[in-house]
Design an enzyme around this catalytic site. Structure first.
Site, short mmCIF file in Angstrom:
data_model
loop_
_atom_site.label_atom_id
_atom_site.label_comp_id
_atom_site.label_asym_id
_atom_site.label_seq_id
_atom_site.Cartn_x
_atom_site.Cartn_y
_atom_site.Cartn_z
N CYS A 154 4.36 -8.64 -6.20
CA CYS A 154 4.47 -7.74 -5.05
C CYS A 154 3.70 -8.21 -3.83
O CYS A 154 4.20 -8.13 -2.70
CB CYS A 154 4.07 -6.32 -5.44
SG CYS A 154 2.34 -6.14 -5.97
N HIS A 174 0.31 -1.71 -6.11
CA HIS A 174 1.58 -2.23 -5.62
C HIS A 174 1.45 -2.44 -4.12
O HIS A 174 0.74 -1.69 -3.44
CB HIS A 174 2.74 -1.28 -5.94
CG HIS A 174 4.07 -1.81 -5.53
ND1 HIS A 174 4.54 -3.03 -5.95
CD2 HIS A 174 5.03 -1.31 -4.71
CE1 HIS A 174 5.73 -3.24 -5.43
NE2 HIS A 174 6.04 -2.21 -4.66
N ASP A 212 9.82 -2.36 1.45
CA ASP A 212 9.30 -2.96 0.22
C ASP A 212 10.27 -4.03 -0.27
O ASP A 212 11.34 -3.72 -0.78
CB ASP A 212 9.11 -1.88 -0.85
CG ASP A 212 8.36 -2.40 -2.07
OD1 ASP A 212 8.16 -3.62 -2.17
OD2 ASP A 212 7.98 -1.58 -2.92
N GLU A 271 -0.86 19.95 -0.12
CA GLU A 271 -0.37 18.86 -0.99
C GLU A 271 0.55 19.40 -2.08
O GLU A 271 1.63 18.84 -2.33
CB GLU A 271 -1.57 18.13 -1.61
CG GLU A 271 -1.20 16.92 -2.44
CD GLU A 271 -1.07 17.22 -3.92
OE1 GLU A 271 -0.37 16.47 -4.63
OE2 GLU A 271 -1.66 18.23 -4.36
#
Length: 710
Positions: free
Chosen positions: A279, A338, A361, A455
């Site tokens: 990654c 990641h 990504d 949240e």
């Protein structure tokens, strides 16, 4: 009346040095014209006689792509005018000096990026026209232009996210974050051509070249193409991924130091994927490409990053009663970390309010519109749980917000929930701080504070959109409702007694405190704690256990007990992966009830320290003495040591040296001279790898002055 002589073009000066400097492309060189859209550049045309605006007619033609078309926006025809007519192709603001004509050319801020050919057609009165080639130029996105979709209104940020050709990737573990220096090298020779070669080898271009080129005015489109092309899962992209342990047919992802060697190798071999990437390599190479094309870009690391394939916002992990973390056939994982990219842009395809940083990504995890790519997904949309917005927002939302459920497995079935963590995923989201070598946490850009009402409200909002109103009951919810997750009679913690170094015995401390619970509010309890240590893989899995230990104890109410644990070097010496990560897990079984508790400790082993010193002032073209020192602090020798140095503006390509074997406890000192080629802030990066440790890495920031400067 005498007939006016025919106007002929004698020569053209593209003024590359001046234009490239004004367009912030001088780092790419001044041998050819490289400009940014939405900003004028200047030409000087020399003719056979003075230009007469009342008789001589000049038409400019700019073309790009295989089949230039005005309808597709890949061909522009425009005339010489006194005043710039607006955000369109134009030639204006001209001055006549004897036989030469100085003219300003303007490209619209929504023009197609690419390699252009430029020519003029000269005619007099109603006579026929003669065409002359003027040359070629490269047109890029322009984050300095307020009219461009990539406009970033801060010179400090532009210097960081466009002009900075080095940076850091953050790796390791949320509690052991390491900075990994990377040479982006977006201004190195041929990189700009390789960037367009990447676009030209995409499946979109191969299918319909003319249409593909016409869409290169759209930064969203270009980003998606690059995201797909950095990996090779669908096409002859730049990098082939490898998350195993055998890199014998290529280069270990840990041994790359920058993007330039990867991109040049891909191009030199006709577009064959380079082996291998993970990654941080995918994201760093994409950062190089996007900065080169003119899109503000940064590299972002997400620690404990969820890979939630089934989109249920839950990641399940499993342990047995001996504390071994078990492998599973499910593709859902929690990566130690990641790495992805953020690109800055306006999102005209979304409702208002979602401009700014967008996640892209290039690591191949899932398909998007049939190809392995991801994004752009608005960071604002991720924070607000607006997972219905394009592109791939649900997947990225889960990476930073999924819940983790840890199960105790027995007889092949999940028997007990050991933990339900709502805040263990999406930790320490990090990027390089602007103008500094420090790490910046940007977690608050992606999510509200863990445990806050906002949240959980956003989580429920995203859950409803991803799972639908008829949300199926998840297995762990059934157990929760039946009392499957209860309070526990003890609190367990694992601590490191000292800094963990590779090659040393590891000393841990188990702390246990007896606390009241519903089953045994007071009184002593008996515990059997079974420990297990496994190599922790970057992708979230583990390997076979290499250490086990069992502790039995009685715990009085209100008392705290400390128990030392020793994990010998001999147990893990040949058992770890290149990342040198260990997961120590313990399952504590309460003898009175048979119920279990889990304690975890992830350990990231420190490699030996590398020292880099520069003794003299750095000047372009002048020898710069560099001293590299490495002391082997391990209990074993480092065999087959190699050193590689890299740094844009300091070294052309790389410098590699074989160092042989470094005996335990000994020190290695190397001296060498560099000859900087570019002025300004530079970074020297050094990697020493051996059979035992792959990633002994260091860097040195160096400011290079112009030769002869005071």
């Amino acid at each position: 009346m005498d007939q006016v002589a025919t106007l002929r073009l004698e020569s053209v000066d593209l003024q590359s040095s001046r234009n490239n400097k004004e367009h912030h492309t001088q780092e790419m060189g001044v041998k050819r014209l490289t400009v940014r859209r939405g900003q004028p550049f200047y030409l000087r045309l020399s003719f056979s006689r003075p230009f007469q605006s009342q008789n001589d007619h000049i038409t400019f033609v700019a073309e790009t792509g295989p089949k230039p078309s005005e309808l597709l926006g890949t061909r522009a025809t425009f005339f010489l005018t006194r005043v710039q007519p607006g955000n369109v192709w134009s030639a204006s603001d001209f001055t006549i000096d004897s036989n030469s004509l100085q003219v300003s050319l303007f490209t619209p801020a929504n023009a197609v990026i690419g390699h252009y050919t430029l020519k003029i057609e000269i005619s007099q009165g109603q006579g026929h026209s003669v065409t002359y080639p003027l040359g070629t130029f490269i047109l890029l996105f322009n984050p300095w232009s307020p009219e461009d979709d990539v406009y970033l209104p801060s010179e400090i940020l532009l210097q960081e996210y466009i002009m900075r050709d080095y940076g850091f990737v953050y790796k390791g573990h949320e509690r052991f974050i390491t900075s990994w220096p990377w040479n982006y090298g977006q201004f190195e020779e041929d990189i700009i051509d390789i960037c367009f070669e990447i676009l030209n080898k995409s499946l979109y271009h191969l299918k319909n070249p003319a249409k593909d080129c016409s869409q290169r005015n759209d930064v969203v489109y270009v980003c998606r193409v690059v995201s797909a092309m950095i990996n090779s899962n669908d096409d002859n992209g730049v990098l082939q991924g490898n998350w195993g342990e055998d890199y014998s047919k290529g280069v270990s992802p840990l041994e790359w130091k920058g993007s330039v060697a990867i991109l040049q190798q891909w191009s030199a071999r006709g577009g064959q994927p380079v082996k291998y990437g993970q990654c941080w390599v995918f994201a760093s190479v994409m950062c190089t490409v996007m900065r080169c094309l003119g899109v503000p870009t940064r590299v972002v690391s997400n620690f404990r990053s969820a890979h939630n394939v089934d989109r249920n916002l839950t990641i399940d992990t499993y342990y047995d009663r001996n504390a071994e973390m078990l492998s599973t056939q499910k593709r859902d994982k929690i990566w130690n970390f990641h790495v992805w990219n953020e690109c800055w842009m306006i999102r005209k395809d979304l409702p208002p309010g979602y401009n700014g940083w967008q996640v892209l990504d290039p690591t191949p995890q899932q398909t998007s519109s049939g190809l392995f790519c991801c994004g752009p997904a608005s960071v604002k949309a991720i924070r607000e749980g607006d997972v219905h917005l394009a592109y791939d927002t649900p997947f990225v939302y889960a990476e930073v917000n999924a819940d983790e459920v840890i199960w105790l497995l027995g007889d092949g079935q999940a028997q007990e929930i050991l933990a339900h963590n709502t805040s263990s995923i999406g930790k320490e989201i990090s990027t390089k701080m602007v103008g500094s070598d420090q790490r910046q946490s940007i977690t608050s850009s992606y999510k509200y504070p863990e445990g806050s009402p906002e949240e959980r409200a956003v989580f429920m909002k995203a859950s409803r959109k991803m799972l639908g109103p008829q949300r199926a009951s998840l297995p762990f919810l059934d157990l929760l409702e039946s009392g499957g997750l209860r309070d526990q009679p003890a609190q367990l913690q694992l601590h490191l007694a000292r800094i963990p170094e590779w090659g040393q015995d590891l000393q841990l401390l188990l702390r246990i405190q007896r606390v009241p619970d519903s089953t045994h509010p007071r009184g002593p309890i008996g515990l059997v704690v079974r420990f297990c240590a496994q190599a922790l893989l970057h992708g979230g899995g583990t390997q076979k256990p290499f250490w086990r230990h069992t502790v039995r104890m009685n715990l009085d109410f209100g008392k705290e007990t400390q128990w030392p644990l020793l994990l010998p070097y001999s147990n893990y010496r040949n058992k770890l992966t290149d990342e040198k990560l260990i997961r120590v897990s313990g399952i504590a079984e309460v003898e009175e009830t048979g119920r279990s508790m889990l304690v975890l400790k992830d350990i990231c082993l420190e490699p030996p320290h590398l020292s880099i010193e520069v003794s003299e002032r750095a000047e372009v073209g002048k020898a710069l003495r560099v001293h590299v020192t490495l002391t082997n602090t391990l209990m074993v020798a480092l065999s087959s040591c190699t050193m590689v140095l890299e740094g844009s503006g300091l070294i052309n390509g790389q410098i590699a040296k074989d160092l042989g074997t470094l005996v335990a406890g000994h020190t290695l000192q190397i001296q060498l001279d560099l000859y900087p080629t570019k002025a300004g802030p530079r970074q020297l990066q050094v990697l020493i790898s051996s059979n035992e440790v792959k990633e002994i890495k260091g860097y040195k920031d160096i400011f290079v002055t112009v030769a002869g400067a005071p």
